[in-house]
Design a protein around this motif. Structure first.
Motif, mmCIF file in Angstrom:
data_model
loop_
_atom_site.group_PDB
_atom_site.id
_atom_site.type_symbol
_atom_site.label_atom_id
_atom_site.label_comp_id
_atom_site.label_asym_id
_atom_site.label_seq_id
_atom_site.Cartn_x
_atom_site.Cartn_y
_atom_site.Cartn_z
ATOM 1 N N GLY A 53 16.095 -26.315 10.610
ATOM 2 C CA GLY A 53 16.334 -24.978 11.118
ATOM 3 C C GLY A 53 17.447 -25.039 12.136
ATOM 4 N N GLU A 54 17.574 -23.997 12.936
ATOM 5 C CA GLU A 54 18.597 -24.034 13.972
ATOM 6 C C GLU A 54 18.333 -22.961 15.019
ATOM 7 O OE1 GLU A 54 22.474 -23.335 12.385
ATOM 8 O OE2 GLU A 54 21.989 -21.360 11.590
ATOM 9 N N ILE A 55 18.870 -23.220 16.196
ATOM 10 C CA ILE A 55 18.938 -22.225 17.262
ATOM 11 C C ILE A 55 20.382 -21.763 17.336
ATOM 12 C CG2 ILE A 55 18.760 -21.858 19.750
ATOM 13 C CD1 ILE A 55 16.543 -23.995 19.754
ATOM 14 N N VAL A 56 20.583 -20.442 17.333
ATOM 15 C CA VAL A 56 21.933 -19.884 17.392
ATOM 16 C C VAL A 56 22.051 -19.054 18.662
ATOM 17 C CG1 VAL A 56 23.661 -18.467 16.250
ATOM 18 C CG2 VAL A 56 22.063 -19.831 14.879
ATOM 19 N N LEU A 57 23.027 -19.416 19.485
ATOM 20 C CA LEU A 57 23.320 -18.675 20.711
ATOM 21 C C LEU A 57 24.613 -17.899 20.488
ATOM 22 C CD1 LEU A 57 22.594 -21.554 23.278
ATOM 23 C CD2 LEU A 57 21.009 -19.784 22.462
ATOM 24 N N THR A 58 24.508 -16.571 20.478
ATOM 25 C CA THR A 58 25.659 -15.707 20.202
ATOM 26 C C THR A 58 26.126 -15.053 21.490
ATOM 27 O OG1 THR A 58 24.814 -15.269 17.979
ATOM 28 C CG2 THR A 58 26.515 -13.789 18.814
ATOM 29 N N GLY A 59 27.380 -15.325 21.852
ATOM 30 C CA GLY A 59 27.905 -14.822 23.112
ATOM 31 C C GLY A 59 28.570 -13.468 22.980
ATOM 32 N N SER A 60 28.637 -12.754 24.088
ATOM 33 C CA SER A 60 29.248 -11.419 24.115
ATOM 34 C C SER A 60 30.756 -11.485 23.980
ATOM 35 C CB SER A 60 28.876 -10.705 25.421
ATOM 36 O OG SER A 60 29.257 -11.492 26.550
ATOM 37 N N MET A 61 31.335 -12.685 24.111
ATOM 38 C CA MET A 61 32.777 -12.847 23.950
ATOM 39 C C MET A 61 33.087 -13.657 22.687
ATOM 40 S SD MET A 61 33.894 -13.374 27.923
ATOM 41 C CE MET A 61 35.598 -12.944 27.562
ATOM 42 N N ASP A 62 32.183 -13.526 21.706
ATOM 43 C CA ASP A 62 32.383 -14.057 20.350
ATOM 44 C C ASP A 62 32.195 -15.566 20.222
ATOM 45 O OD1 ASP A 62 32.885 -11.496 19.363
ATOM 46 O OD2 ASP A 62 35.037 -11.667 19.784
ATOM 47 N N HIS A 63 31.684 -16.223 21.229
ATOM 48 C CA HIS A 63 31.324 -17.630 21.055
ATOM 49 C C HIS A 63 29.995 -17.736 20.297
ATOM 50 C CE1 HIS A 63 33.994 -18.122 24.700
ATOM 51 N NE2 HIS A 63 34.518 -18.966 23.819
ATOM 52 N N ILE A 64 29.902 -18.692 19.384
ATOM 53 C CA ILE A 64 28.662 -18.952 18.649
ATOM 54 C C ILE A 64 28.346 -20.436 18.781
ATOM 55 C CG2 ILE A 64 27.507 -18.917 16.407
ATOM 56 C CD1 ILE A 64 29.321 -16.603 15.614
ATOM 57 N N VAL A 65 27.174 -20.734 19.298
ATOM 58 C CA VAL A 65 26.753 -22.114 19.553
ATOM 59 C C VAL A 65 25.520 -22.393 18.696
ATOM 60 C CG1 VAL A 65 25.965 -23.741 21.304
ATOM 61 C CG2 VAL A 65 27.653 -21.977 21.902
ATOM 62 N N ARG A 66 25.607 -23.424 17.845
ATOM 63 C CA ARG A 66 24.504 -23.752 16.937
ATOM 64 C C ARG A 66 23.886 -25.093 17.320
ATOM 65 N NH1 ARG A 66 24.701 -20.325 12.539
ATOM 66 N NH2 ARG A 66 26.688 -19.197 12.271
ATOM 67 N N ILE A 67 22.565 -25.127 17.408
ATOM 68 C CA ILE A 67 21.814 -26.343 17.711
ATOM 69 C C ILE A 67 20.892 -26.614 16.518
ATOM 70 C CG2 ILE A 67 20.142 -27.422 19.258
ATOM 71 C CD1 ILE A 67 21.221 -25.599 21.485
ATOM 72 N N THR A 68 21.132 -27.702 15.803
ATOM 73 C CA THR A 68 20.376 -28.021 14.589
ATOM 74 C C THR A 68 18.987 -28.549 14.938
ATOM 75 O OG1 THR A 68 22.406 -28.519 13.387
ATOM 76 C CG2 THR A 68 20.364 -29.428 12.489
ATOM 77 N N LEU A 69 17.977 -28.097 14.199
ATOM 78 C CA LEU A 69 16.599 -28.557 14.349
ATOM 79 C C LEU A 69 16.198 -29.337 13.096
ATOM 80 C CD1 LEU A 69 14.964 -25.225 15.632
ATOM 81 C CD2 LEU A 69 15.971 -27.069 17.014
ATOM 82 N N SER A 70 15.650 -30.533 13.288
ATOM 83 C CA SER A 70 15.169 -31.377 12.186
ATOM 84 C C SER A 70 13.792 -31.899 12.566
ATOM 85 C CB SER A 70 16.121 -32.556 11.954
ATOM 86 O OG SER A 70 17.463 -32.120 11.833
ATOM 87 N N VAL A 71 12.762 -31.501 11.817
ATOM 88 C CA VAL A 71 11.391 -31.778 12.232
ATOM 89 C C VAL A 71 10.544 -32.177 11.024
ATOM 90 C CG1 VAL A 71 9.322 -30.827 13.350
ATOM 91 C CG2 VAL A 71 11.602 -30.075 14.092
ATOM 92 N N VAL A 72 9.657 -33.170 11.247
ATOM 93 C CA VAL A 72 8.587 -33.468 10.294
ATOM 94 C C VAL A 72 7.274 -33.015 10.927
ATOM 95 C CG1 VAL A 72 7.379 -35.212 8.938
ATOM 96 C CG2 VAL A 72 9.821 -35.492 9.423
ATOM 97 N N PRO A 73 6.718 -31.871 10.503
ATOM 98 C CA PRO A 73 5.425 -31.446 11.048
ATOM 99 C C PRO A 73 4.297 -32.237 10.375
ATOM 100 C CG PRO A 73 6.620 -29.635 9.945
ATOM 101 C CD PRO A 73 7.242 -30.909 9.542
ATOM 102 N N VAL A 74 3.470 -32.900 11.173
ATOM 103 C CA VAL A 74 2.376 -33.697 10.613
ATOM 104 C C VAL A 74 1.050 -33.191 11.174
ATOM 105 C CG1 VAL A 74 3.832 -35.725 10.297
ATOM 106 C CG2 VAL A 74 2.544 -35.464 12.415
ATOM 107 N N SER A 75 -0.034 -33.581 10.526
ATOM 108 C CA SER A 75 -1.357 -33.174 11.000
ATOM 109 C C SER A 75 -1.723 -33.974 12.232
ATOM 110 C CB SER A 75 -2.398 -33.369 9.904
ATOM 111 O OG SER A 75 -2.404 -34.724 9.488
ATOM 112 N N THR A 76 -2.569 -33.408 13.074
ATOM 113 C CA THR A 76 -2.956 -34.096 14.311
ATOM 114 C C THR A 76 -3.944 -35.206 14.005
ATOM 115 O OG1 THR A 76 -4.688 -32.437 14.629
ATOM 116 C CG2 THR A 76 -2.551 -32.096 15.727
#
Length: 627
Positions: free
Chosen positions: A604-627
């Protein structure tokens, strides 16, 4: 330093320093004096090639075999180059490579481009704690940005050899440039192939006799009846000169090519010796489609990597060829011409992750235990890249005498990023390596030139599938956006020590032995290192991680955050919006929760969109496992 082929004056203002390191190599092997030259001179070509990609001069005509393929420029054409030669055609040692890196750091370079490195993880230590990776950590401590080739062992997973978060591992992709060469059969059928060579006599409009190699053999020859003699055109002594003179010969991609014993260079030598008009290397149905590497041919030659296309040629040939009851040819009735293969077209899908490019996920040891670091970091062009070449060409005799070469590999991708880092450093002289790395990764794109999600080559030649961050990292590098990223995520040397100290089951004394630093403040979890990505190889229940961003723009800007959660998780971001002044910082708290266990990584990803047209993407990589 001077020496054979490298006299005083070789440092010319473009090359401002040149040194060689050989103590390890000379202690471990006997040098071949003809190619293992004790000077900074490049007898191989690889070093010249990658240097020119990073910082070659602008607008240089690329001329090979008398033909101009166009003009080339390095990524940072006004940058200066310091050369550190540590690998020789016959031998290379880790000791010399480490010595070269240390010297580069001592000399005060800004960027190190590494298209060399380990081929696999060290057996007796963690990947992050190998001598090589610790040397790169110290380079990072000194303020040096390191671009490192991700490796050429794709498409297998966990094959990256750029392991550590303090170096930028670069994967390879194609560009939209294609070199197409066509064959026109006597019946008017056109078959597309590839081949960096000129047309047959008549500029492709005059037909020439078409002959399959096995039909042109000497009837009384004493040569071995193996595929390299019968099908692959490797040995001129196997042919009847009267049958091949002035003809287009069909050679077959058989066992020798598959095993690496047969070469295009040998076909060229055979063709020159017997005066072929041209050759065609067809795919073999027994081995399937093959990967065609483009090398400039001095004679007309076309590669047909597709079995289906090869069968079209062979069906025409057999229909036109008369044989007796023993299968011996009594009359050659097939004709063909080959077209111009040296003119590029720019219509292909790109970027596509190259088949050879090594894949993630990153590993922490030789047992392939997963690491909480995204690798590769970034994607850059590395397929069919023009660059300078050393005419001695010690290991590629087919390129002997050439000043340029068209090569593929993550070796070619890494200097693209090194050159881009130099441009960013020039534009922002105070930026640290981590700020440059963040700018490059968070501004990258995950889409191709057709607007589709990026694709990757798979196990089968020419097969494509939708790509993932373990193939392209954060995405394809975008230099113009990386100059002005809006926000960056910064990490210091002490943060890397905290990261090492937080590795699972690690003993503090091991970190101290490797780095000389005590474990004073380990993170709660390795994923709390302030990277422009979040990777968690086994998430149980819930985890909180923090990222801190800094505004490197010139104005106050408001950012709105959005989240695409990896499958099997929910992701909460706090705050969801913020206003940040120039040089100001903002903490982002990220909570990732398992809602459905999964067996593999999801993205997945986190996207930070700025008011002055900057776009910053932070990639998410996860293995969800059972507890």
């Amino acid at each position: 330093m001077t020496g054979p082929h490298f006299p005083p004056g070789s440092c010319n203002g473009k090359i401002i320093s040149a040194k060689y390191f050989s103590a390890g190599a000379q202690a471990s092997a006997t040098f071949n004096a003809s190619v293992d030259i004790l000077s900074p001179y490049d007898a191989d070509g690889h070093g010249s090639h990658v240097s020119s990609i990073a910082a070659g001069n602008a607008d240089v005509p690329v001329i090979v075999n008398g033909f101009c393929y166009g003009r080339a420029s390095g990524m940072a054409p006004r940058a200066r180059i310091a050369v550190y030669k540590a690998i020789y055609p016959s031998v290379g040692t880790l000791a010399d490579v480490v010595a070269a890196i240390d010297q580069a750091v001592q000399d005060g370079v800004d960027i190190i481009s590494l298209s060399i490195g380990p081929s696999k993880p060290t057996e007796d230590t963690l990947t992050f704690l190998s001598i090589f990776d610790i040397t790169l950590l110290f380079a990072r401590k000194a303020g040096v940005f390191v671009a490192q080739a991700a490796g050429n062992s794709g498409p297998l997973s966990s094959t990256v050899v750029s392991f550590s978060p303090w170096s930028v591992g670069v994967a390879a992709c194609n560009t939209d440039r294609r070199y197409l060469a066509s064959i026109i059969l006597g019946n008017g059928t056109m078959v597309d192939g590839v081949g960096l060579s000129g047309p047959t006599f008549g500029n492709g409009t005059v037909y020439h006799k078409l002959v399959v190699a096995k039909d042109a053999l000497k009837t009384n020859g004493t040569f071995p009846r193996t595929s390299e003699y019968i099908e692959e055109c490797q040995h001129p002594e196997a042919f009847d000169p009267t049958k091949v003179f002035g003809s287009v010969i069909i050679c077959n991609f058989s066992e020798g090519f598959l095993n690496g014993f047969s070469t295009l260079s040998n076909i060229i030598d055979t063709a020159k010796a017997l005066k072929f008009e041209g050759f065609i290397l067809t795919a073999n149905p027994s081995y399937g489609d093959y990967i065609a590497e483009l090398i400039p041919f001095a004679i007309s030659g076309t590669l047909i990597p597709s079995v289906a296309d090869s069968e079209v040629i062979m069906q025409y040939y057999e229909k036109q060829t008369k044989r007796d009851e023993n299968g011996t040819v009594t009359e050659f009735g097939a004709w063909a011409s080959t077209g111009e293969g040296r003119v590029a077209s720019f219509k292909g899908r790109s970027p596509v992750v190259s088949r050879f490019s090594s894949r993630g996920p990153d590993i922490i040891d030789a047992n392939r235990s997963l690491a909480d670091v995204l690798k590769p970091d970034i994607l850059a062009p590395g397929h069919q890249i023009w660059g300078a070449w050393s005419p001695i060409s010690a290991k590629l005799p087919m390129l002997t005498g050439h000043n340029f070469a068209l090569l593929s590999g993550t070796s070619m991708a890494a200097p693209h990023v090194a050159g881009i880092a130099a441009l960013i450093k020039q534009h922002n002289p105070s930026w640290t390596p981590s700020m440059i790395a963040s700018a490059i990764t968070t501004t990258s794109s995950k889409y191709d030139n057709l607007g589709d999600p990026m694709m990757a080559e798979g196990y089968e030649p020419h097969s494509l599938h939708r790509s993932t961050p373990f193939e392209y990292g954060a995405g394809i590098v975008n230099p113009s956006r990386a100059i002005d990223p809006g926000l960056v995520l910064s990490t210091d040397y002490v943060d890397f020590i905290s990261f090492l100290c937080s590795l699972p089951n690690i003993e503090a004394n091991i970190i101290t032995t490797a780095t000389g630093e005590p474990c004073k403040s380990p993170f709660d979890h390795p994923s709390n290192l302030n990277l422009p990505s979040v990777t968690i190889s086994a998430l149980k229940g819930s985890i909180y991680v923090r990222r801190t961003v800094m505004n490197v723009g010139n104005s106050t800007e408001t950012y709105l955050g959005s989240v695409l959660a990896p499958n099997g998780t929910t992701v909460n971001l706090n705050p969801t919006w913020f206003t940040i002044s120039p040089q100001g910082t903002q903490d982002l708290d990220i909570q990732i929760n398992v809602v459905r266990p999964m067996e593999d990584f999801h993205f997945g990803e986190i996207v930070l969109t700025g008011s002055m047209d900057h776009i910053v993407r932070i990639t998410l990589s996860v293995v969800p496992v059972s507890t």
